[in-house]
Scaffold this motif. Sequence first.
Motif, mmCIF file in Angstrom:
data_model
loop_
_atom_site.group_PDB
_atom_site.id
_atom_site.type_symbol
_atom_site.label_atom_id
_atom_site.label_comp_id
_atom_site.label_asym_id
_atom_site.label_seq_id
_atom_site.Cartn_x
_atom_site.Cartn_y
_atom_site.Cartn_z
ATOM 1 N N GLY A 25 40.888 35.278 45.147
ATOM 2 C CA GLY A 25 41.075 34.012 45.856
ATOM 3 C C GLY A 25 42.365 33.963 46.660
ATOM 4 N N PHE A 26 42.652 32.770 47.182
ATOM 5 C CA PHE A 26 43.896 32.549 47.918
ATOM 6 C C PHE A 26 45.074 32.527 46.959
ATOM 7 N N ASP A 67 36.515 26.930 44.109
ATOM 8 C CA ASP A 67 37.370 28.031 43.635
ATOM 9 C C ASP A 67 38.848 27.661 43.684
ATOM 10 N N ILE A 68 39.232 26.879 44.691
ATOM 11 C CA ILE A 68 40.635 26.476 44.831
ATOM 12 C C ILE A 68 41.096 25.672 43.615
ATOM 13 N N SER A 108 42.160 27.448 38.131
ATOM 14 C CA SER A 108 43.508 28.005 37.973
ATOM 15 C C SER A 108 43.537 29.519 38.129
ATOM 16 N N SER A 109 42.429 30.185 37.831
ATOM 17 C CA SER A 109 42.385 31.648 37.901
ATOM 18 C C SER A 109 42.486 32.122 39.354
ATOM 19 N N SER A 110 43.176 33.245 39.551
ATOM 20 C CA SER A 110 43.297 33.830 40.894
ATOM 21 C C SER A 110 42.096 34.706 41.240
ATOM 22 N N VAL A 111 41.270 35.005 40.231
ATOM 23 C CA VAL A 111 40.065 35.810 40.432
ATOM 24 C C VAL A 111 38.850 34.992 39.990
ATOM 25 N N HIS A 112 37.820 34.945 40.840
ATOM 26 C CA HIS A 112 36.644 34.115 40.569
ATOM 27 C C HIS A 112 35.401 34.995 40.472
ATOM 28 N N ILE A 113 34.479 34.588 39.616
ATOM 29 C CA ILE A 113 33.262 35.362 39.365
ATOM 30 C C ILE A 113 32.146 34.902 40.310
ATOM 31 N N THR A 173 38.333 42.020 47.537
ATOM 32 C CA THR A 173 39.669 41.545 47.909
ATOM 33 C C THR A 173 39.579 40.551 49.064
ATOM 34 N N ASN A 174 38.847 39.490 48.814
ATOM 35 C CA ASN A 174 38.599 38.455 49.813
ATOM 36 C C ASN A 174 38.221 37.176 49.075
ATOM 37 N N PRO A 175 38.462 35.995 49.644
ATOM 38 C CA PRO A 175 38.044 34.765 48.965
ATOM 39 C C PRO A 175 36.555 34.476 49.134
ATOM 40 N N TYR A 176 35.863 35.293 49.925
ATOM 41 C CA TYR A 176 34.425 35.151 50.129
ATOM 42 C C TYR A 176 33.839 36.542 50.394
ATOM 43 N N CYS A 177 32.513 36.633 50.406
ATOM 44 C CA CYS A 177 31.852 37.931 50.584
ATOM 45 C C CYS A 177 31.524 38.178 52.045
ATOM 46 N N ASP A 178 31.767 39.402 52.496
ATOM 47 C CA ASP A 178 31.304 39.840 53.811
ATOM 48 C C ASP A 178 30.858 41.294 53.689
ATOM 49 N N ASN A 179 30.333 41.841 54.773
ATOM 50 C CA ASN A 179 29.774 43.188 54.715
ATOM 51 C C ASN A 179 30.820 44.236 54.343
#
Length: 320
Positions: free
Chosen positions: A15-16, A83-84, A87-92, A175-181
């Motif tokens: 996440g951010f 997600d913001i 509290s976790s910096s990593v989201h499932i 390593t992104n707050p969202y998924c891309d290709n």
Amino acid sequence: MENYTYNSFTLKLEGFKVTELSVYPVFLFFFFSYLIIILANVGIVVLIFMDKSLHKPMYLLFCNLPVNDIIGNSILLPRLSSDILQSSSVHIISYYECVIQAFTIHIYATTCHTVLMIMAFDRYVAICNPLRYAAIMTNKMVIKLTVSAWGVALVMVGILLGLTIRLNRCRTLITNPYCDNASLFKLSCEDVFINNIYGLAFTVVLFTGSIGFMVLTYTKIAVVCLMSNNKSLNSKALKTCSTHLFAYLIMLLCGMLVIILHRFPQYSDYRKMSAILFHIIPGCLNPIIYGMQSKEIQKFLSQWFQLRKVLPSQMLNTNN
């Protein structure tokens, strides 16, 4: 040694980097941005379909932009907002949800270009060949152009994601707050040479195609306007084309900023934010730009607000 997890269906999103003090301001920014995008874009689509005077090729083709903005932002901003607050910096996120999100985000970005290209074609015919405009821009042509804009995006992005889905995954962290290709195929330990080549070709074809088409159509429009002594034609061309060109430049600059920042890993946080602003800025501004430019839309809104004022006064007079 790095730990590998093969073909896991549970992925982690980075996440951010948001401080405790900025969590709620960032959340409110995303929330209100999404609210504005939905209200403005849904409102303008409903308005165009309600008012028969707006059932023209220019407005019907424009409807593709707000629909695209609604879809693109609906798949991104609600998830980011939730997600913001965590509290976790990593989201499932599940693998299938990640693929759908990546597919939608790339469809959004590609369709921004293709829709603005078909809108440029409409302006070209209207200004450069006004006598045959009605014969060329029929309802059938509007449907063909719309199907082409979305069809090209679906095919190109379908191949892009298809090449990625075929790969086996050995990592789980995106390593992104969202998924891309790019984030998805970086999860693989296999050779991704074909993915890189197609992704580069995809970007080059899309950008050079849309920029080239815009330069060509606007050059021809400019030549016609310069050679014409018709002030009414020149005024109309300047008004409609400046609006369309402004919308295109906003989208192009936001997209190019994301691509440029990809080359500078040290500015990853700026890249993440610029990628999200690529969705937010056009989504918020497009309805305003076209709404302010269109006399028909202004007239409809003016009549609607006047009617809203008249109805309560009539009800009061009836009660008295």
